[in-house]
Design a protein around this motif. Structure first.
Motif, PDB file in Angstrom:
ATOM      1  N   TRP A   1       0.847  -1.188   0.000  1.00 29.10           N
ATOM      2  CA  TRP A   1       0.000   0.000   0.000  1.00 29.10           C
ATOM      3  C   TRP A   1       0.882   1.238   0.000  1.00 29.10           C
ATOM      4  N   CYS A   2       0.522   2.199  -0.813  1.00 30.99           N
ATOM      5  CA  CYS A   2       1.251   3.469  -0.800  1.00 30.99           C
ATOM      6  C   CYS A   2       0.876   4.246   0.447  1.00 30.99           C
ATOM      7  N   ARG A   3       1.890   4.732   1.152  1.00 30.25           N
ATOM      8  CA  ARG A   3       1.609   5.474   2.383  1.00 30.25           C
ATOM      9  C   ARG A   3       1.084   6.876   2.101  1.00 30.25           C
ATOM     10  N   ALA A   4       1.309   7.353   0.876  1.00 29.28           N
ATOM     11  CA  ALA A   4       0.890   8.715   0.538  1.00 29.28           C
ATOM     12  C   ALA A   4      -0.533   8.773  -0.012  1.00 29.28           C
ATOM     13  N   CYS A   5      -0.878   7.850  -0.899  1.00 27.41           N
ATOM     14  CA  CYS A   5      -2.190   7.952  -1.550  1.00 27.41           C
ATOM     15  C   CYS A   5      -3.046   6.698  -1.342  1.00 27.41           C
ATOM     16  N   ALA A   6      -2.490   5.692  -0.641  1.00 22.33           N
ATOM     17  CA  ALA A   6      -3.248   4.491  -0.289  1.00 22.33           C
ATOM     18  C   ALA A   6      -3.609   3.607  -1.474  1.00 22.33           C
TER      19      ALA A   6
ATOM     20  N   LEU B   1       8.216   2.309  -6.973  1.00 22.18           N
ATOM     21  CA  LEU B   1       7.550   3.595  -6.783  1.00 22.18           C
ATOM     22  C   LEU B   1       6.056   3.375  -6.926  1.00 22.18           C
ATOM     23  N   CYS B   2       5.285   4.187  -6.198  1.00 19.37           N
ATOM     24  CA  CYS B   2       3.833   4.111  -6.366  1.00 19.37           C
ATOM     25  C   CYS B   2       3.479   4.489  -7.798  1.00 19.37           C
ATOM     26  N   TRP B   3       2.647   3.678  -8.452  1.00 18.95           N
ATOM     27  CA  TRP B   3       2.272   3.964  -9.844  1.00 18.95           C
ATOM     28  C   TRP B   3       1.453   5.243  -9.932  1.00 18.95           C
ATOM     29  N   ASN B   4       0.788   5.583  -8.854  1.00 16.53           N
ATOM     30  CA  ASN B   4      -0.136   6.706  -8.885  1.00 16.53           C
ATOM     31  C   ASN B   4       0.514   8.040  -8.543  1.00 16.53           C
ATOM     32  N   CYS B   5       1.375   8.048  -7.510  1.00 14.08           N
ATOM     33  CA  CYS B   5       1.918   9.336  -7.059  1.00 14.08           C
ATOM     34  C   CYS B   5       3.444   9.324  -6.986  1.00 14.08           C
ATOM     35  N   GLN B   6       4.071   8.216  -7.394  1.00 11.21           N
ATOM     36  CA  GLN B   6       5.524   8.115  -7.459  1.00 11.21           C
ATOM     37  C   GLN B   6       6.222   8.222  -6.105  1.00 11.21           C
TER      38      GLN B   6
HETATM   39 ZN   LIG Z   1       0.856   6.735  -4.043  1.00 13.07          ZN
END
Ligand SMILES: [Zn+2]
Length: 109
Positions: free
Chosen positions: A80-85, A94-99
């Protein structure tokens, strides 16, 4: 502009575009919205696609993708991305959504 990759999911398409951008290749994702209406249009017309802006990058981009795919065989758990979930596949750094960078497992909780 050329299509370099057809992904089986939108996150995968974004991740591949991020990987290419990271290598200095300008990439963009197409069909990332159409994907949500799969069923209304033929499936092969709504798969998310990664395109490169500069045709001269085509061979290099293909090589990067091939490398990525061979390294992706090692299965890691989703995270799970800690920034955008958003949920990311285990092989994404890297998160695909917010890097946002993935947390090292030792940093968890
Ligand atoms: Zn993210």
């Amino acid at each position: 502009m050329q299509r370099i990759y057809v992904a089986d999911s939108v996150p995968m398409a974004w991740h591949m575009a991020n990987v290419l951008e990271h290598q200095g290749i300008q990439a963009l994702v197409k069909n990332d919205r159409l994907y949500s209406v799969a069923g209304a249009v033929p499936i092969n017309e709504c798969m998310p696609e990664v395109w490169i802006r500069n045709d001269l990058d085509y061979i290099r981009a293909g090589r990067i993708i091939k490398e990525f795919e061979s390294s992706a065989i090692i299965e890691e758990p989703d995270w799970w991305c800690r920034a955008c979930a958003e949920v990311n596949a285990g092989n994404f750094d890297l998160c695909w959504n917010c890097q946002t960078e993935r947390l090292a497992s030792s940093d968890a909780d």
